[in-house]
Design a protein around this motif. Structure first.
Motif, PDB file in Angstrom:
ATOM      1  N   VAL A  92       0.878  -1.172   0.000  1.00 42.46           N
ATOM      2  CA  VAL A  92       0.000   0.000   0.000  1.00 42.46           C
ATOM      3  C   VAL A  92       0.912   1.217   0.000  1.00 42.46           C
ATOM      4  O   VAL A  92       1.703   1.400   0.925  1.00 42.46           O
ATOM      5  CB  VAL A  92      -0.922   0.026   1.235  1.00 42.46           C
ATOM      6  N   VAL A  93       0.823   2.009  -1.056  1.00 42.10           N
ATOM      7  CA  VAL A  93       1.659   3.197  -1.190  1.00 42.10           C
ATOM      8  C   VAL A  93       0.758   4.419  -1.223  1.00 42.10           C
ATOM      9  O   VAL A  93      -0.202   4.474  -1.991  1.00 42.10           O
ATOM     10  CB  VAL A  93       2.521   3.141  -2.470  1.00 42.10           C
ATOM     11  N   ASP A  94       1.069   5.404  -0.385  1.00 47.19           N
ATOM     12  CA  ASP A  94       0.297   6.638  -0.313  1.00 47.19           C
ATOM     13  C   ASP A  94       1.124   7.769  -0.901  1.00 47.19           C
ATOM     14  O   ASP A  94       2.166   8.125  -0.358  1.00 47.19           O
ATOM     15  CB  ASP A  94      -0.069   6.937   1.136  1.00 47.19           C
ATOM     16  N   THR A  95       0.660   8.329  -2.029  1.00 47.35           N
ATOM     17  CA  THR A  95       1.396   9.414  -2.685  1.00 47.35           C
ATOM     18  C   THR A  95       0.942  10.784  -2.204  1.00 47.35           C
ATOM     19  O   THR A  95       1.474  11.797  -2.648  1.00 47.35           O
ATOM     20  CB  THR A  95       1.219   9.357  -4.213  1.00 47.35           C
ATOM     21  N   GLY A  96      -0.036  10.813  -1.336  1.00 45.18           N
ATOM     22  CA  GLY A  96      -0.630  12.075  -0.910  1.00 45.18           C
ATOM     23  C   GLY A  96      -1.902  12.345  -1.678  1.00 45.18           C
ATOM     24  O   GLY A  96      -2.941  12.608  -1.102  1.00 45.18           O
ATOM     25  N   ALA A  97      -1.837  12.267  -2.994  1.00 48.33           N
ATOM     26  CA  ALA A  97      -3.012  12.473  -3.836  1.00 48.33           C
ATOM     27  C   ALA A  97      -3.738  11.160  -4.119  1.00 48.33           C
ATOM     28  O   ALA A  97      -4.943  11.150  -4.360  1.00 48.33           O
ATOM     29  CB  ALA A  97      -2.614  13.117  -5.156  1.00 48.33           C
ATOM     30  N   GLU A  98      -2.991  10.047  -4.099  1.00 47.75           N
ATOM     31  CA  GLU A  98      -3.570   8.730  -4.422  1.00 47.75           C
ATOM     32  C   GLU A  98      -3.018   7.681  -3.472  1.00 47.75           C
ATOM     33  O   GLU A  98      -1.952   7.839  -2.887  1.00 47.75           O
ATOM     34  CB  GLU A  98      -3.204   8.325  -5.855  1.00 47.75           C
ATOM     35  N   ARG A  99      -3.755   6.584  -3.364  1.00 46.77           N
ATOM     36  CA  ARG A  99      -3.289   5.430  -2.611  1.00 46.77           C
ATOM     37  C   ARG A  99      -3.322   4.237  -3.550  1.00 46.77           C
ATOM     38  O   ARG A  99      -4.332   3.946  -4.176  1.00 46.77           O
ATOM     39  CB  ARG A  99      -4.177   5.186  -1.399  1.00 46.77           C
TER      40      ARG A  99
END
Length: 83
Positions: A63-70
């Motif tokens: 699970v990667v959270d880019t800030g704008a998307e997960r």
């Protein structure tokens, strides 16, 4: 890095999938063992989480959270079954 169990992914997965996936059974592509996502070993950092097989340490879920998307990936899960 913090190490917790797979229950720590519940909120992240509900946001992306719309369901609590921690009760799903995963089949590990590395060793073939089957177990609940809730029982995996999860390594958490500021960038995201990695759920690993307790049997062989294969990466099952990311699970990667880019800030704008997960983003959710299942690189080491051969199969997933809803329970």
């Amino acid at each position: 890095m913090t190490i917790v169990d797979g229950n720590a992914l519940a909120g992240d997965l509900v946001e992306v999938l719309g369901i609590d996936a921690t009760s799903a059974r995963l089949c590990c592509a590395g060793c073939g063992s089957t177990g609940l996502l809730a029982l995996t070993r999860v390594h958490r950092t500021a960038m995201g989480s990695v759920a690993r097989c307790r049997g062989c340490d294969t990466v099952l879920v990311t699970v990667v959270d880019t800030g704008a998307e997960r983003w959710v990936g299942l690189p080491g899960a051969r199969a997933v079954a809803a329970v």
